[in-house]
Write an enzyme that holds these catalytic residues in place. Structure first.
Site, PDB file in Angstrom:
ATOM      1  N   ASP A  35       0.830  -1.215   0.000  1.00 29.12           N
ATOM      2  CA  ASP A  35       0.000   0.000   0.000  1.00 29.12           C
ATOM      3  C   ASP A  35       0.862   1.262   0.000  1.00 29.12           C
ATOM      4  O   ASP A  35       1.960   1.274   0.554  1.00 29.12           O
ATOM      5  CB  ASP A  35      -0.914  -0.037   1.237  1.00 29.12           C
ATOM      6  CG  ASP A  35      -2.078   0.926   1.113  1.00 29.12           C
ATOM      7  OD1 ASP A  35      -2.352   1.412  -0.007  1.00 29.12           O
ATOM      8  OD2 ASP A  35      -2.718   1.201   2.139  1.00 29.12           O
ATOM      9  N   ASN A  83     -11.162  -2.497  -4.742  1.00 29.93           N
ATOM     10  CA  ASN A  83     -10.462  -1.586  -5.656  1.00 29.93           C
ATOM     11  C   ASN A  83     -11.240  -1.357  -6.957  1.00 29.93           C
ATOM     12  O   ASN A  83     -10.957  -0.408  -7.691  1.00 29.93           O
ATOM     13  CB  ASN A  83      -9.042  -2.087  -5.967  1.00 29.93           C
ATOM     14  CG  ASN A  83      -8.076  -1.971  -4.802  1.00 29.93           C
ATOM     15  OD1 ASN A  83      -7.137  -2.751  -4.661  1.00 29.93           O
ATOM     16  ND2 ASN A  83      -8.282  -0.981  -3.940  1.00 29.93           N
TER      17      ASN A  83
END
Ligand code: IPE
Ligand code: IPE
Ligand code: MG
Length: 265
Positions: A35, A83
């Site tokens: 991330d 996502n």
């Protein structure tokens, strides 16, 4: 053992870090939530995709280091079910990047005998990407020494629900009795069937959450959170994470190893 108590300072060299690692206690399976790509780019005034691109360069370095250290299985969170809620333009660029990555790394996987093992709702990927994903998985499936599991369009809850649904069908068709369902059987219905649970889970970028990753599998995984953004997570950062892991005692609900050796008072 005593050298493991030393917290490496930021100025420790690569070879010093390497020397501090205990080769007997290298994690078998490391999972990573990669991330912070977007923030890495934004900090530099660059488009988010530059962060994703740099993230792939970090990935190559981290995977090479894992190989060198003897980590057999790496599972990376590349794209979550959630996502899909990103702007279409970013999704499209990410899918293109994934295709580019697989085309480039295909020969690397073959040469280094790495099994590319995709998990997730692959049918949701664009056709060209899912075809390539299946092809690379197929041509590397016979490799057993090293596995790169890639979570694509993956969600831990969806994975568990899918397992339950298939179990229910097997019960309905009479091939399975409900009393046969135990942890080890359930694990066989998960996408990660055949893989041991991760020993270590690393999440970069300062977020301290799991974001729907490997919910069942991380019950007893050691968690490591770092503020470093994924594109900056390189060889030394990985070694620091493993050193941190090696300083921990995995008790699995038991009493401390040192306490269990003390005579009762
Ligand atoms: C992780 O980086 C990569 C994917 C989720 C595909 P992000 O894109 O989430 O980066 P941040 O969190 O916005 O910085
Ligand atoms: C988790 O990162 C998913 C991947 C790294 C692929 P996100 O950036 O999507 O997670 P949240 O939104 O911060 O929980
Ligand atoms: Mg993020």
């Amino acid at each position: 053992m005593s050298n493991l108590q030393v917290v490496p300072s930021d100025h420790v060299t690569d070879s010093e870090l390497f020397r501090q690692l205990d080769p007997q206690r290298i994690p078998v399976h490391i999972a990573m939530i990669m991330d912070g790509n977007g923030r890495w780019a934004e900090l530099r005034g660059l488009p988010r995709i530059s962060g994703h691109r740099e993230g792939l360069s970090a990935l190559r370095e981290v995977l090479d280091t894992c190989h060198q250290l003897g980590v057999r299985i790496v599972t990376i969170y590349a794209f979550s079910s959630e996502n899909w809620n990103r702007p279409p333009h970013e999704i499209e660029l990410l899918m293109n990047l994934l295709e580019e990555y697989l085309q480039r790394e295909r020969s690397h996987f073959l040469e280094h005998r790495i099994r590319f093992f995709p998990i997730g709702q692959l049918e949701k990927l664009p056709a060209s990407v899912s075809t390539l994903v299946h092809e690379v998985a197929e041509e590397t499936r016979h490799f057993t020494e090293r596995t790169l599991t890639v979570a694509l369009s993956y969600g831990g809850r969806a994975e568990i629900l899918d397992a339950i649904q298939r179990l229910a069908y097997d019960v309905e068709s009479g091939t399975l009795r409900p009393s046969q369902i135990d942890e080890s059987l359930f694990t066989r219905y998960l996408a990660t069937d055949g893989l041991p649970d991760p020993d270590l889970l690393i999440r970069t970028s300062g977020e301290t959450r799991i974001s729907n990753f490997l919910l069942w599998q991380i019950a007893y995984t050691e968690l490591y959170f770092t503020k470093t953004l994924w594109p900056d997570f390189r060889r030394q950062e990985l070694m620091r994470a493993i050193l941190d892991y090696q300083r921990r005692e995995r008790r699995f609900g038991r009493v401390s190893h040192s306490l269990s050796r003390q005579s009762p008072s």
